[in-house]
Each structure stands twice: as structure tokens, then as C-alpha cells.
Design a protein around this motif. Structure first.
Motif, PDB file in Angstrom:
ATOM      1  N   LEU A  19       0.719  -1.273   0.004  1.00  0.00           N
ATOM      2  CA  LEU A  19      -0.077  -0.041  -0.125  1.00  0.00           C
ATOM      3  C   LEU A  19       0.816   1.163  -0.147  1.00  0.00           C
ATOM      4  CD1 LEU A  19      -2.870  -0.972   2.592  1.00  0.00           C
ATOM      5  CD2 LEU A  19      -3.030  -0.567   0.067  1.00  0.00           C
ATOM      6  N   ALA A  20       2.113   1.147   0.352  1.00  0.00           N
ATOM      7  CA  ALA A  20       3.065   2.154   0.434  1.00  0.00           C
ATOM      8  C   ALA A  20       2.934   3.136  -0.843  1.00  0.00           C
ATOM      9  CB  ALA A  20       4.464   1.982   1.038  1.00  0.00           C
ATOM     10  N   LEU A  23      -0.132   5.235  -1.169  1.00  0.00           N
ATOM     11  CA  LEU A  23      -0.276   6.251  -0.379  1.00  0.00           C
ATOM     12  C   LEU A  23       0.754   7.368  -0.753  1.00  0.00           C
ATOM     13  CD1 LEU A  23      -0.388   4.204   3.026  1.00  0.00           C
ATOM     14  CD2 LEU A  23      -2.528   5.546   1.792  1.00  0.00           C
ATOM     15  N   ILE A  26      -0.750   9.460  -3.708  1.00  0.00           N
ATOM     16  CA  ILE A  26      -1.686  10.335  -3.306  1.00  0.00           C
ATOM     17  C   ILE A  26      -1.451  11.522  -2.596  1.00  0.00           C
ATOM     18  CG2 ILE A  26      -3.767  10.417  -1.776  1.00  0.00           C
ATOM     19  CD1 ILE A  26      -4.450   7.522  -2.283  1.00  0.00           C
ATOM     20  N   GLY A  27      -0.408  11.212  -1.554  1.00  0.00           N
ATOM     21  CA  GLY A  27       0.224  12.352  -0.728  1.00  0.00           C
ATOM     22  C   GLY A  27       0.824  13.201  -1.639  1.00  0.00           C
ATOM     23  N   LEU A  38      -3.541  17.550   3.522  1.00  0.00           N
ATOM     24  CA  LEU A  38      -4.093  16.399   3.400  1.00  0.00           C
ATOM     25  C   LEU A  38      -5.407  16.543   4.277  1.00  0.00           C
ATOM     26  CD1 LEU A  38      -1.502  13.588   3.848  1.00  0.00           C
ATOM     27  CD2 LEU A  38      -2.635  13.962   1.921  1.00  0.00           C
ATOM     28  N   LEU A  44      -7.427   9.869   8.052  1.00  0.00           N
ATOM     29  CA  LEU A  44      -6.743   9.269   7.062  1.00  0.00           C
ATOM     30  C   LEU A  44      -5.801   7.987   7.635  1.00  0.00           C
ATOM     31  CD1 LEU A  44      -6.235   9.337   3.864  1.00  0.00           C
ATOM     32  CD2 LEU A  44      -4.207  10.980   4.276  1.00  0.00           C
ATOM     33  N   LEU A  45      -5.099   8.448   8.662  1.00  0.00           N
ATOM     34  CA  LEU A  45      -4.370   7.405   9.141  1.00  0.00           C
ATOM     35  C   LEU A  45      -5.150   6.158   9.805  1.00  0.00           C
ATOM     36  CD1 LEU A  45      -1.383   9.788  11.076  1.00  0.00           C
ATOM     37  CD2 LEU A  45      -1.218   8.413   9.023  1.00  0.00           C
ATOM     38  N   THR A  48      -6.257   4.363   6.962  1.00  0.00           N
ATOM     39  CA  THR A  48      -5.151   3.475   6.242  1.00  0.00           C
ATOM     40  C   THR A  48      -4.840   2.270   7.133  1.00  0.00           C
ATOM     41  OG1 THR A  48      -4.284   5.660   5.287  1.00  0.00           O
ATOM     42  CG2 THR A  48      -2.875   3.554   5.608  1.00  0.00           C
TER      43      THR A  48
END
Length: 244
Positions: A19-20, A23, A26-27, A38, A44-45, A48
Motif C-alpha cells: 500500500l505504500a 499512499l 496520493i500524498g 491532506l 486518513l491514518l 489506512t
């Protein structure tokens, strides 16, 4: 117990690694390209973390439950030697697994809403529900038939590429005749059927069946069922649109 914990922690690390990149993309685009902070970083965290945990549990469930179950049942049916029960089982498995796909439910509901907005069907909730239900049953029926054809291919040893090429020729011909508003839905239906529930069961079934039959190779004969499961819904939904 310790072994299961080690496997889960390893799966957790692998899920986070997978998933890194998502992410990161997106970031990067949110902060650098759009120049916006964000939104709700706490949520969000938390979201995730839930995704990583859920994905890890799902992968472990596949390894411990669905994959062994699919292979074991394939071996059992091969030893039983009854083609009727084998075909009935794979059809029921494909139909029920597809009906349970969350992605298919979402796409069918969205397709019904869009069809109602475009005045292709009545905008009433009952009509939309009937349209979505018909779409789901059509796709589930197609996957069940696809698995029967795929299992027959494994039993007979037919080359998968010729069946796939012939089916795609049929798709091209049907596309020319189908209503334009159903073509996009038909093509997307192939993707939503090969999702979280169907793929593990189908893959395990194909590999297990090919491994249990003398003269068959799990690598060359066991794979290909998913291709049938992704292709036949296109044909069935195009037909569904032509007949409605």
C-alpha cells in the motif's frame, strides 16, 4: 499459535509495503501538485490502518481457509469420478461467489441509477432494483457457465488460447450489434467478477483439479479459469442489453 502470529505479522508488513506506493502517490499529488494539505489526517491514518489490517487478515484467511478448501474439494470430486456432480459444484460455486461480490453489487446499483437518469428505465426504486438484480443474476450465471467450460477444458486438455481468442471474436461481433449504453457496463462486468471472493476460490479449484488428474499439469492446465470468468460476463451482459 506462535507460527500463526509470525505469519500474520509478516502479512501485515507485506500489506503495508504493497500500500505504500499508493499512499505515496496520493500524498505527492495532493500536497505537491494540488498544493492542498491532506484533509482530516487523523481519519486518513485511521482508515489506512484499517485497510492494512483488513488486507492482512484477508490474505491470511485465503492462505488458511479458501485456498486449501478449493484444492481439497477439487481433489475429492476428481476421486469421486462423477462429472455431473463436478459440473454442478463448479457452476454453483461460480454463481454464488459472484453474487456475493461487493464490487458487483456496487456496479450494478450504479448502472441502474445511471440508466434511470438517462431515461433508459423508469426512475422508480423498484425498477432500478429490478434492473440491478437482473444484471447481477446475468453476470453470476455467466461465471457459473464459464467455470463449467473451464473445468471441461482442464478435463479434455484443450488449449486455453484458442477458446479465449474465439470468445473475443464473439465479443467483437456482439459489440457491433449491442446497444451503445450497455457496452461499457458489459466490458466493466468482466473486471468486477474477478475480485476478492471469486478469484481465490476459482484459482484454487483450477490448480487442485489439474493436480489431481493424471496427465495434467497444474501450471499449464490449472490456470485459465479466471480468464473465462472475466470474459463470459461481457458476452452475457451484451446479450442482456440486446434482449431487454
Amino acid at each position: 499459535m506462535k507460527g500463526l502470529l509470525v505469519q500474520f505479522l509478516r502479512s501485515l508488513a507485506e500489506s503495508l509495503r504493497d500500500l505504500a506506493p499508493i499512499l505515496g502517490v496520493i500524498g505527492l499529488f495532493q500536497v505537491v501538485v494540488l498544493g492542498q494539505p491532506l484533509p482530516d489526517p487523523g481519519d486518513l491514518l485511521w482508515g489506512t490502518a484499517l485497510v492494512v489490517l483488513g488486507l492482512s487478515l484477508f490474505v491470511q484467511g485465503l492462505k488458511l481457509g479458501l485456498f486449501p478448501l478449493g484444492e481439497t474439494m477439487a481433489w475429492d470430486f476428481a476421486r469421486k469420478g462423477s462429472l455431473m456432480w463436478l459440473f454442478l459444484f463448479v457452476f454453483a460455486l461460480g454463481f454464488s461467489a459472484t453474487m456475493a461480490e461487493p464490487a458487483l453489487m456496487a456496479v450494478a446499483q450504479k448502472a441502474a441509477a445511471v440508466a434511470a437518469a438517462g431515461n433508459l428505465i423508469e426512475p422508480s426504486p423498484a425498477t432500478q432494483a429490478d434492473y440491478a438484480r437482473g444484471l447481477r443474476y446475468t453476470i453470476a450465471l455467466s461465471v457459473g457457465c464459464a467455470l463449467v467450460i473451464g473445468v471441461l477444458r482442464i478435463l479434455r486438455g484443450w488449449p486455453v488460447q484458442y477458446l479465449i481468442i474465439g470468445a473475443y471474436i464473439g465479443v467483437v461481433g456482439m459489440t457491433a450489434l449491442a446497444p451503445p449504453e450497455i457496452i461499457g457496463i458489459a466490458y466493466d462486468s468482466g473486471g468486477v467478477t474477478t475480485s476478492t471472493i471469486t478469484v481465490p476460490l476459482v484459482a484454487a479449484l483450477g490448480v487442485g483439479l489439474a493436480s489431481s488428474i493424471e496427465g495434467r499439469n497444474a501450471l499449464t492446465d490449472g490456470f485459465g479459469l479466471i480468464a473465462f470468468a472475466a470474459l463470459t460476463p461481457i458476452i452475457f451482459v451484451l446479450g442482456y442489453g440486446m434482449l431487454r
